[in-house]
Design a protein around this motif. Structure first.
Motif, PDB file in Angstrom:
ATOM      1  N   LEU A  21      44.496  55.135  42.361  1.00 60.66           N
ATOM      2  CA  LEU A  21      45.741  54.395  42.196  1.00 60.66           C
ATOM      3  C   LEU A  21      45.444  52.933  41.890  1.00 60.66           C
ATOM      4  CD1 LEU A  21      47.912  55.707  45.173  1.00 60.66           C
ATOM      5  CD2 LEU A  21      48.200  56.239  42.752  1.00 60.66           C
ATOM      6  N   ASN A  22      46.118  52.393  40.891  1.00 64.04           N
ATOM      7  CA  ASN A  22      45.934  50.972  40.609  1.00 64.04           C
ATOM      8  C   ASN A  22      46.959  50.159  41.392  1.00 64.04           C
ATOM      9  OD1 ASN A  22      48.388  50.767  39.095  1.00 64.04           O
ATOM     10  ND2 ASN A  22      47.334  51.541  37.277  1.00 64.04           N
ATOM     11  N   THR A  23      46.787  48.865  41.370  1.00 66.67           N
ATOM     12  CA  THR A  23      47.640  47.971  42.165  1.00 66.67           C
ATOM     13  C   THR A  23      49.108  48.127  41.801  1.00 66.67           C
ATOM     14  OG1 THR A  23      45.790  46.435  42.289  1.00 66.67           O
ATOM     15  CG2 THR A  23      47.942  45.576  42.907  1.00 66.67           C
ATOM     16  N   LYS A  24      49.396  48.300  40.538  1.00 62.68           N
ATOM     17  CA  LYS A  24      50.786  48.448  40.094  1.00 62.68           C
ATOM     18  C   LYS A  24      51.407  49.725  40.674  1.00 62.68           C
ATOM     19  CE  LYS A  24      53.619  48.605  35.927  1.00 62.68           C
ATOM     20  NZ  LYS A  24      53.613  48.616  34.453  1.00 62.68           N
ATOM     21  N   GLU A  25      50.657  50.815  40.679  1.00 63.10           N
ATOM     22  CA  GLU A  25      51.163  52.074  41.226  1.00 63.10           C
ATOM     23  C   GLU A  25      51.384  51.970  42.735  1.00 63.10           C
ATOM     24  OE1 GLU A  25      49.152  55.406  38.284  1.00 63.10           O
ATOM     25  OE2 GLU A  25      47.854  54.315  39.674  1.00 63.10           O
ATOM     26  N   ILE A  26      50.451  51.325  43.409  1.00 61.11           N
ATOM     27  CA  ILE A  26      50.584  51.143  44.864  1.00 61.11           C
ATOM     28  C   ILE A  26      51.811  50.288  45.161  1.00 61.11           C
ATOM     29  CG2 ILE A  26      49.529  50.137  46.932  1.00 61.11           C
ATOM     30  CD1 ILE A  26      46.775  50.815  45.618  1.00 61.11           C
ATOM     31  N   LEU A  32      56.740  46.739  46.945  1.00 60.81           N
ATOM     32  CA  LEU A  32      56.398  45.322  46.797  1.00 60.81           C
ATOM     33  C   LEU A  32      56.087  45.042  45.337  1.00 60.81           C
ATOM     34  CD1 LEU A  32      53.937  44.518  49.755  1.00 60.81           C
ATOM     35  CD2 LEU A  32      56.292  43.752  49.501  1.00 60.81           C
ATOM     36  N   SER A  33      56.036  43.763  44.986  1.00 63.01           N
ATOM     37  CA  SER A  33      55.597  43.413  43.639  1.00 63.01           C
ATOM     38  C   SER A  33      54.062  43.464  43.597  1.00 63.01           C
ATOM     39  CB  SER A  33      56.107  42.024  43.250  1.00 63.01           C
ATOM     40  OG  SER A  33      55.551  41.052  44.100  1.00 63.01           O
ATOM     41  N   VAL A  34      53.522  43.349  42.411  1.00 64.01           N
ATOM     42  CA  VAL A  34      52.084  43.518  42.210  1.00 64.01           C
ATOM     43  C   VAL A  34      51.267  42.438  42.921  1.00 64.01           C
ATOM     44  CG1 VAL A  34      50.251  43.565  40.475  1.00 64.01           C
ATOM     45  CG2 VAL A  34      52.387  44.787  40.053  1.00 64.01           C
ATOM     46  N   THR A  35      51.677  41.185  42.839  1.00 64.56           N
ATOM     47  CA  THR A  35      50.874  40.095  43.397  1.00 64.56           C
ATOM     48  C   THR A  35      50.671  40.210  44.909  1.00 64.56           C
ATOM     49  OG1 THR A  35      51.486  38.627  41.584  1.00 64.56           O
ATOM     50  CG2 THR A  35      50.634  37.587  43.582  1.00 64.56           C
ATOM     51  N   PRO A  36      51.731  40.382  45.707  1.00 66.26           N
ATOM     52  CA  PRO A  36      51.482  40.527  47.145  1.00 66.26           C
ATOM     53  C   PRO A  36      50.700  41.802  47.488  1.00 66.26           C
ATOM     54  CG  PRO A  36      53.841  40.605  46.703  1.00 66.26           C
ATOM     55  CD  PRO A  36      53.158  40.298  45.422  1.00 66.26           C
ATOM     56  N   THR A  37      50.899  42.847  46.708  1.00 64.18           N
ATOM     57  CA  THR A  37      50.128  44.078  46.934  1.00 64.18           C
ATOM     58  C   THR A  37      48.656  43.820  46.657  1.00 64.18           C
ATOM     59  OG1 THR A  37      52.042  45.422  46.324  1.00 64.18           O
ATOM     60  CG2 THR A  37      49.884  46.495  46.262  1.00 64.18           C
ATOM     61  N   TYR A  38      48.372  43.133  45.568  1.00 60.38           N
ATOM     62  CA  TYR A  38      46.989  42.787  45.219  1.00 60.38           C
ATOM     63  C   TYR A  38      46.353  41.940  46.324  1.00 60.38           C
ATOM     64  CZ  TYR A  38      43.056  40.636  42.808  1.00 60.38           C
ATOM     65  OH  TYR A  38      41.796  40.189  42.474  1.00 60.38           O
TER      66      TYR A  38
END
Length: 153
Positions: A21-26, A32-38
């Motif tokens: 799973l990539n950050t966008k999928e997670i 959440l949005s991509v940045t806080p997930t990353y």
């Protein structure tokens, strides 16, 4: 584990099920949005909670049809001899896992090989060459009932 909140645990549960799973999928799955997930993922990695990302293979499809658990007892138990045994085991490609035990045996090895002939070779030509082994008792897996790599968080 105190440093992980509910969202971090959800990220870890998802990755334990599918490390691809990539950050966008997670981010999409946890809301959440991509940045806080990353940022959360990088924090988890930096803390060493994620050891590695791996691909799990089907042993039979790659010709590894024999799995055995070897209970190993050593003759002597000095720290240098224990470390020497552990170092030797680390170099045996057939050994998938090794545990130092308390109880009737000193070590438990999970050994995976092609077949019984390969196992015999492993025991006689590799394991038996390690100094200080007193006994080896093998148990062979007939059927795998449950296999998981995911921790319940």
């Amino acid at each position: 584990m105190d440093t992980l909140d509910h969202t971090d645990k959800r990220i870890l549960q998802l990755l334990q099920q599918d490390a691809k799973l990539n950050t966008k999928e997670i981010a999409h799955r946890i809301g959440l949005s991509v940045t806080p997930t990353y940022e959360r993922l990088k924090k988890i990695e930096k803390l060493g909670i994620i050891r590695n990302y791996v691909t799990l293979l089907d042993p039979e499809k790659v010709g590894k049809t024999l799995m055995a658990y070897c209970n190993v007892s050593l003759q002597l138990h000095s720290l240098p001899l224990l470390r020497k045994f552990e170092a030797a085991v680390m170099n045996l490609e057939e050994v998938m896992e090794c545990f130092h035990l308390a109880g009737n045996y000193d070590y438990l090895l999970k050994v995976v090989v092609d077949d019984m002939k390969s196992y015999q070779y492993f025991i006689t030509q590799k394991l038996a060459t390690i100094e200080n082994i007193a006994q080896v008792h093998s148990s062979f897996v007939m059927t795998e009932i449950k296999h998981t790599t995911a921790f319940q968080l």
